[in-house]
Design a protein around this motif. Structure first.
Motif, PDB file in Angstrom:
ATOM      1  N   MET A 125      28.485  61.890  36.526  1.00  0.00           N
ATOM      2  CA  MET A 125      27.710  61.551  37.711  1.00  0.00           C
ATOM      3  C   MET A 125      26.537  60.661  37.304  1.00  0.00           C
ATOM      4  O   MET A 125      25.676  61.087  36.521  1.00  0.00           O
ATOM      5  CB  MET A 125      27.200  62.809  38.425  1.00  0.00           C
ATOM      6  CG  MET A 125      26.472  62.503  39.732  1.00  0.00           C
ATOM      7  SD  MET A 125      26.274  63.971  40.791  1.00  0.00           S
ATOM      8  CE  MET A 125      25.112  64.947  39.819  1.00  0.00           C
ATOM      9  N   TYR A 126      26.534  59.424  37.785  1.00  0.00           N
ATOM     10  CA  TYR A 126      25.407  58.531  37.537  1.00  0.00           C
ATOM     11  C   TYR A 126      24.312  58.851  38.546  1.00  0.00           C
ATOM     12  O   TYR A 126      24.573  58.947  39.746  1.00  0.00           O
ATOM     13  CB  TYR A 126      25.835  57.069  37.630  1.00  0.00           C
ATOM     14  CG  TYR A 126      26.007  56.431  36.265  1.00  0.00           C
ATOM     15  CD1 TYR A 126      25.038  55.575  35.756  1.00  0.00           C
ATOM     16  CD2 TYR A 126      27.111  56.725  35.468  1.00  0.00           C
ATOM     17  CE1 TYR A 126      25.178  55.010  34.489  1.00  0.00           C
ATOM     18  CE2 TYR A 126      27.266  56.169  34.216  1.00  0.00           C
ATOM     19  CZ  TYR A 126      26.290  55.306  33.729  1.00  0.00           C
ATOM     20  OH  TYR A 126      26.424  54.758  32.477  1.00  0.00           O
ATOM     21  N   ILE A 127      23.080  59.003  38.067  1.00  0.00           N
ATOM     22  CA  ILE A 127      21.984  59.408  38.944  1.00  0.00           C
ATOM     23  C   ILE A 127      20.997  58.264  39.176  1.00  0.00           C
ATOM     24  O   ILE A 127      19.887  58.488  39.659  1.00  0.00           O
ATOM     25  CB  ILE A 127      21.272  60.659  38.387  1.00  0.00           C
ATOM     26  CG1 ILE A 127      20.678  60.410  37.004  1.00  0.00           C
ATOM     27  CG2 ILE A 127      22.253  61.823  38.337  1.00  0.00           C
ATOM     28  CD1 ILE A 127      19.868  61.598  36.472  1.00  0.00           C
ATOM     29  N   THR A 128      21.442  57.046  38.843  1.00  0.00           N
ATOM     30  CA  THR A 128      20.648  55.847  39.137  1.00  0.00           C
ATOM     31  C   THR A 128      21.468  54.877  39.983  1.00  0.00           C
ATOM     32  O   THR A 128      21.291  53.671  39.908  1.00  0.00           O
ATOM     33  CB  THR A 128      20.185  55.157  37.838  1.00  0.00           C
ATOM     34  OG1 THR A 128      21.309  55.002  36.948  1.00  0.00           O
ATOM     35  CG2 THR A 128      19.107  55.969  37.151  1.00  0.00           C
ATOM     36  N   GLY A 129      22.385  55.407  40.780  1.00  0.00           N
ATOM     37  CA  GLY A 129      23.215  54.560  41.620  1.00  0.00           C
ATOM     38  C   GLY A 129      24.368  53.938  40.853  1.00  0.00           C
ATOM     39  O   GLY A 129      24.711  54.358  39.741  1.00  0.00           O
TER      40      GLY A 129
END
Length: 418
Positions: free
Chosen positions: A105-109
């Motif tokens: 899961m990327y948490i910076t878009g």
């Protein structure tokens, strides 16, 4: 007699001297940290010797990896010429620690274009993407330029194993994520999920601040040697720094299980890798001064730039916006014409491996694709933005940008048309 554009450039240069002094203090701190690591490892001429074949018992390579781990705040490192690019180092890290059934899961878009095929967001079937290995993917957008830790914590599922952070804005219209923001997010996440693996794509960010993501608790960090840490001297390669057990898993992906970090011939490239890393704080400082000047000078021409000259920086990327693709192409071609290599070449928008859109790229560099050398590039899609980065010397950046503006003026592409 000095032309009006040169007078204006010098006025802006003088106005930025206090800002440049601040950048110089960051360079000093980073230079001292690098030098201390070299002294700790007692680097000598014999560390630069080449290994061939399997590359076993390469003491120079091993010492260099200890230096990277020390300087970047990790337990261990892989620093290898076998990495083709930063994208290759990043994919090696992800494939190294993720397994079928896990989730990234990327948490910076949305991450940089070249990662989309690795994840499986686009591309050919049968390419071996994470999606084909039954590794799922989600992303959480930034909120007002900050990591939305509240949403991230609510979004974590049992299969979520790796949270990805892209420090640089890449080709996206968002602020880059600074080190203090990474620390805040990591502390919040680890307080709830202490075993979560936090991965940071560090490309363009090394030595811009006085700390790196592993100092802030990131478990894995990766980047390219032909960007910041290679100092303009490394001819190829990449690095991964972080937790020693995770680095071991990545090494098995880079070579093979059972071989891991023990193999990989240095082939006479170590001297450039050592010297490049030693030079990196200074070289990054030169590029950073060039980015600040570019923002101020082009802004004075009425062009939209981001970040602004006074903004705090966490990477080297300077974006410049254009109303049309024609004006964007003309700007990149003008920058290319003031490159030391291939100045006679006019870059044209074209397909590039890993990118969805055609890309215009001015990159007259001594090392192919070296983003630490001055370049101006971007995907040919709306909104039209060129991303200016790098510069081995500030003087090259200043000369290229000022003369690029002159060329655009001569071709009547400034004012209302630009």
């Amino acid at each position: 007699m000095m032309e009006k554009t040169e007078i204006k450039a010098d006025e802006i240069h003088k106005a930025l001297l206090t800002r440049f002094f601040e950048i110089g203090k960051i360079v000093e701190k980073n230079q001292e940290r690098v030098l201390r690591a070299f002294r700790q490892q007692q680097i000598s001429e014999f560390h630069f010797q080449a290994s061939t074949g399997y590359g076993y018992d390469d003491i120079g390579r091993e010492a260099l990896e200890r230096i990277y781990a020390d300087v970047f705040g990790g337990e261990a490192a892989l620093v290898r010429n076998q990495f083709v690019s930063g994208t290759h180092a990043i994919s090696t890290a992800l494939y190294g620690v993720l397994r079928p059934g896990d989730e990234l899961m990327y948490i910076t878009g949305r991450p940089y274009d070249t990662l989309e095929e690795i994840i499986g967001l686009r591309g050919r079937s049968g390419s071996g993407s994470l999606k084909e290995y039954n590794i799922s993917y989600r992303e959480v957008e930034l909120q007002h330029g900050l990591i939305d830790t509240e949403t991230v914590l609510k979004s974590v599922r049992a299969e979520t194993k790796v949270l990805g952070i892209q420090r640089s804005c890449g080709y996206d219209n968002r602020p880059s994520v600074n080190v203090s923001e990474i620390r805040r997010a990591v502390e919040a996440i680890k307080s709830v999920y202490p075993d979560m693996i936090i991965f940071v794509d560090n490309c363009y960010g090394e030595f811009v601040e006085t700390e790196e993501p592993p100092h802030c608790g990131a478990d894995l960090t990766a980047g390219s040697l032909i960007k910041n840490p290679g100092g303009g001297l490394a001819k190829t390669g990449g690095y991964i720094v972080g937790d020693s057990s995770l680095i071991e898993q990545c090494s098995f992906r880079l070579t093979a299980p059972g071989i891991g970090a023990e193999g990989g011939a240095s082939l006479g490239l170590l001297r450039d890798m050592y010297q490049g890393f030693f030079m990196a704080p200074h070289t990054v400082g030169e590029a950073l001064k060039g980015a600040v000047f570019t923002s101020a000078y082009l802004g004075a021409q009425g062009m939209e730039t981001f970040p602004a000259p006074e903004d705090a920086r966490t990477d080297l990327i300077q974006s410049v916006s254009f109303p049309t693709k024609e004006s964007m192409i003309a700007f990149c071609q003008a920058v290319q014409s003031w490159s030391p290599v291939d100045s006679h070449v006019k870059p044209q928008p074209s397909p590039m491996p890993g990118y969805e859109s055609d890309v215009i790229m001015a990159a007259g560099a001594f090392t192919q694709g070296a983003s630490i050398e001055l370049s101006a590039d971007g995907p040919l899609r709306e909104p039209y933005r060129a991303y200016v980065q790098g510069g081995l010397t500030f003087e090259h950046v200043k000369t290229a940008v000022v003369n690029a503006v002159k060329q655009l003026e001569e071709n009547r592409m400034l004012g209302n048309k630009l």
